[in-house]
Scaffold this motif. Sequence first.
Motif, PDB file in Angstrom:
ATOM      1  N   UNK A 139     -10.647  22.147 -98.748  1.00  0.00           N
ATOM      2  CA  UNK A 139     -12.007  22.666 -98.524  1.00  0.00           C
ATOM      3  C   UNK A 139     -12.974  21.510 -98.669  1.00  0.00           C
ATOM      4  N   UNK A 140     -13.713  21.231 -97.604  1.00  0.00           N
ATOM      5  CA  UNK A 140     -14.639  20.110 -97.653  1.00  0.00           C
ATOM      6  C   UNK A 140     -15.833  20.423 -98.549  1.00  0.00           C
ATOM      7  N   UNK A 141     -16.470  19.383 -99.056  1.00  0.00           N
ATOM      8  CA  UNK A 141     -17.565  19.557-100.021  1.00  0.00           C
ATOM      9  C   UNK A 141     -18.685  20.421 -99.466  1.00  0.00           C
ATOM     10  N   UNK A 142     -18.992  20.256 -98.184  1.00  0.00           N
ATOM     11  CA  UNK A 142     -20.086  21.029 -97.589  1.00  0.00           C
ATOM     12  C   UNK A 142     -19.815  22.522 -97.704  1.00  0.00           C
ATOM     13  N   UNK A 143     -18.622  22.923 -97.335  1.00  0.00           N
ATOM     14  CA  UNK A 143     -18.271  24.341 -97.366  1.00  0.00           C
ATOM     15  C   UNK A 143     -18.188  24.868 -98.788  1.00  0.00           C
ATOM     16  N   UNK A 144     -17.470  24.149 -99.666  1.00  0.00           N
ATOM     17  CA  UNK A 144     -17.298  24.620-101.038  1.00  0.00           C
ATOM     18  C   UNK A 144     -18.596  24.650-101.822  1.00  0.00           C
ATOM     19  N   UNK A 145     -19.364  23.567-101.761  1.00  0.00           N
ATOM     20  CA  UNK A 145     -20.607  23.496-102.543  1.00  0.00           C
ATOM     21  C   UNK A 145     -21.652  24.482-102.027  1.00  0.00           C
ATOM     22  N   UNK A 146     -21.724  24.646-100.713  1.00  0.00           N
ATOM     23  CA  UNK A 146     -22.680  25.605-100.157  1.00  0.00           C
ATOM     24  C   UNK A 146     -22.330  27.026-100.577  1.00  0.00           C
ATOM     25  N   UNK A 147     -21.025  27.358-100.522  1.00  0.00           N
ATOM     26  CA  UNK A 147     -20.606  28.699-100.898  1.00  0.00           C
ATOM     27  C   UNK A 147     -20.907  28.982-102.363  1.00  0.00           C
ATOM     28  N   UNK A 148     -20.602  28.028-103.253  1.00  0.00           N
ATOM     29  CA  UNK A 148     -20.847  28.222-104.680  1.00  0.00           C
ATOM     30  C   UNK A 148     -22.335  28.199-105.006  1.00  0.00           C
ATOM     31  N   UNK A 149     -23.153  27.703-104.089  1.00  0.00           N
ATOM     32  CA  UNK A 149     -24.598  27.671-104.307  1.00  0.00           C
ATOM     33  C   UNK A 149     -25.299  28.891-103.723  1.00  0.00           C
ATOM     34  N   UNK A 150     -24.560  29.706-102.990  1.00  0.00           N
ATOM     35  CA  UNK A 150     -25.179  30.862-102.353  1.00  0.00           C
ATOM     36  C   UNK A 150     -26.003  30.490-101.139  1.00  0.00           C
ATOM     37  N   UNK A 151     -25.627  29.404-100.460  1.00  0.00           N
ATOM     38  CA  UNK A 151     -26.350  28.959 -99.263  1.00  0.00           C
ATOM     39  C   UNK A 151     -25.391  28.997 -98.074  1.00  0.00           C
ATOM     40  N   UNK A 152     -25.502  29.995 -97.207  1.00  0.00           N
ATOM     41  CA  UNK A 152     -24.629  30.025 -96.029  1.00  0.00           C
ATOM     42  C   UNK A 152     -25.008  28.906 -95.066  1.00  0.00           C
ATOM     43  N   UNK A 153     -24.021  28.178 -94.568  1.00  0.00           N
ATOM     44  CA  UNK A 153     -24.333  27.064 -93.672  1.00  0.00           C
ATOM     45  C   UNK A 153     -24.795  27.549 -92.304  1.00  0.00           C
ATOM     46  N   UNK A 154     -24.336  28.710 -91.902  1.00  0.00           N
ATOM     47  CA  UNK A 154     -24.835  29.319 -90.667  1.00  0.00           C
ATOM     48  C   UNK A 154     -25.237  30.753 -90.974  1.00  0.00           C
ATOM     49  N   UNK A 155     -26.188  31.256 -90.207  1.00  0.00           N
ATOM     50  CA  UNK A 155     -26.685  32.615 -90.394  1.00  0.00           C
ATOM     51  C   UNK A 155     -27.369  33.035 -89.102  1.00  0.00           C
ATOM     52  N   UNK A 156     -27.106  34.250 -88.667  1.00  0.00           N
ATOM     53  CA  UNK A 156     -27.625  34.689 -87.367  1.00  0.00           C
ATOM     54  C   UNK A 156     -29.132  34.561 -87.262  1.00  0.00           C
ATOM     55  N   UNK A 157     -29.854  34.761 -88.369  1.00  0.00           N
ATOM     56  CA  UNK A 157     -31.319  34.707 -88.323  1.00  0.00           C
ATOM     57  C   UNK A 157     -31.871  33.309 -88.575  1.00  0.00           C
ATOM     58  N   UNK A 158     -31.014  32.350 -88.935  1.00  0.00           N
ATOM     59  CA  UNK A 158     -31.525  31.043 -89.333  1.00  0.00           C
ATOM     60  C   UNK A 158     -30.886  29.867 -88.600  1.00  0.00           C
ATOM     61  N   UNK A 159     -29.565  29.895 -88.455  1.00  0.00           N
ATOM     62  CA  UNK A 159     -28.894  28.700 -87.948  1.00  0.00           C
ATOM     63  C   UNK A 159     -27.630  29.066 -87.182  1.00  0.00           C
ATOM     64  N   UNK A 160     -27.531  28.531 -85.966  1.00  0.00           N
ATOM     65  CA  UNK A 160     -26.341  28.763 -85.142  1.00  0.00           C
ATOM     66  C   UNK A 160     -25.431  27.533 -85.072  1.00  0.00           C
ATOM     67  N   UNK A 161     -25.801  26.463 -85.749  1.00  0.00           N
ATOM     68  CA  UNK A 161     -24.951  25.269 -85.764  1.00  0.00           C
ATOM     69  C   UNK A 161     -25.146  24.522 -87.077  1.00  0.00           C
TER      70      UNK A 161
END
Length: 461
Positions: free
Chosen positions: A326-348
């Motif tokens: 699991x890369x740092x971006x995915x793991x740290x974002x998940x544990x921080x409660x920050x989705x890296x993509x979201x339909x209302x905010x980010x598609x990439x």
Amino acid sequence: MSQTADWPLLPLALRLEGASCLVVGETVQAERKCELLVKAGADIRRMGAEEFVKTSSSGSLATALENVMLVVSATGDTATDEAVAAEAHAIGVFVNVAENRLLSSAIFPSIVDRSPLLIAVSSGGEAPVLTRLIRNRLEAFLPARLGHLAQLASSLRERVKAKLTNINQRRRYWESVLEGQVPDLVYSGAEDKARARMLEVLDAADDIDSGGEVYLVGAGPGDPDLLTFRALRLMRQADVVLYDRLVSPQILDLVRRDAERIDVGKARSQHTVPQEEINEMLARLALEGKRVLRLKGGDPFIFGRGGEEIDLLASKGVPFQVVPGITAASGCAAYSGIPLTHRDHSQSVRFITAHLKNNTSDLPWFELVRPRQTLVFYMGLAALPLIARELVAHGMAGDMPAAIVSKGTLPEQRVLTSTISELAALVAAEEIPGPTIIIVGTVVRLRDQLAWQTDALDAAS
């Protein structure tokens, strides 16, 4: 003997057959301790609490404790137990005091008995109910005939050693039979067939490959629970491990105990071992016949230079396996409660290395400043002021939400959220340590409602 609440324990298996042990007390706890000592073959002497006091008062206690290997005190009387412990400590004899870990220099663990295989579970006396629960789970998980498998392996040990003089061949022989059909044959009661199968494999053991191999394993962002099963299996069979500074101590503890460990970690502006030397070291160790674990934080193919390492291995004909993490971006974002993509905010989402060379960063800044996109910067702690300045200079709004995650997924994780214009000053004021990742995008606004992991910053506030 002075003890503190967090005193360490070294688990040991004592050979007590024929050894003299003194048990003081006539309580139920004393009887249970005697049962364990008898099962271990100890020569037990019993002494009641009153007899101990009389013996101590008469000055003949030193004679009673002569040649004693272990003293157990379970009198039910605190003052007497303290006196027994004091006498034992004074002459340097191990002592166990029932239900009093601070007076004890030896602790009886909870035992899973699959003789000759014994598994001991201990909390150092701090959580006896928990240790019993863990023992019960192990009892349910481990086959009842596991001890028969251990006896069978023991009966062939010298024969295997005589046949296979190469330690790597021996280890791989045992792994092949103990992870193959032999255990199932033993568990079903077909021990003769199991023995025949082990001898069959031994007869053909000259063909066992004793050559080396490299395991390029992603250790994830830090939390050992995020390791893959395959990563854990390879970690426990490697002969030598080369690890970097991003591998957490909790994960390194899972590597095989007797494996050689080589720290090749790189810190910012301080390369402990040049990458070219690491590449050559991997190849050399594998060509010596060793199973080499290259343990990397995150994923080895995302800013981990894993491609460079296996490129050299392939050119030299060295076998290798790659296990993603699991890369740092995915793991740290998940544990921080920050989705890296979201339909209302980010598609990439874009992963970017912010490693600076000569204090400059040659990044396509115009491409990075696009709507409905999340940016994740690796190794960006030192470069944060430059990142913020360049993004704003190339058109990003100064109030764009941004976050920095320090030691993500670990118990000491900290998360700071702000705007891209103000984040650098906040990080400097808080003295945030590395390793870190930086997340930029409107998805950062979701942290307040989606955070599920309490981080160190929240706990301290």
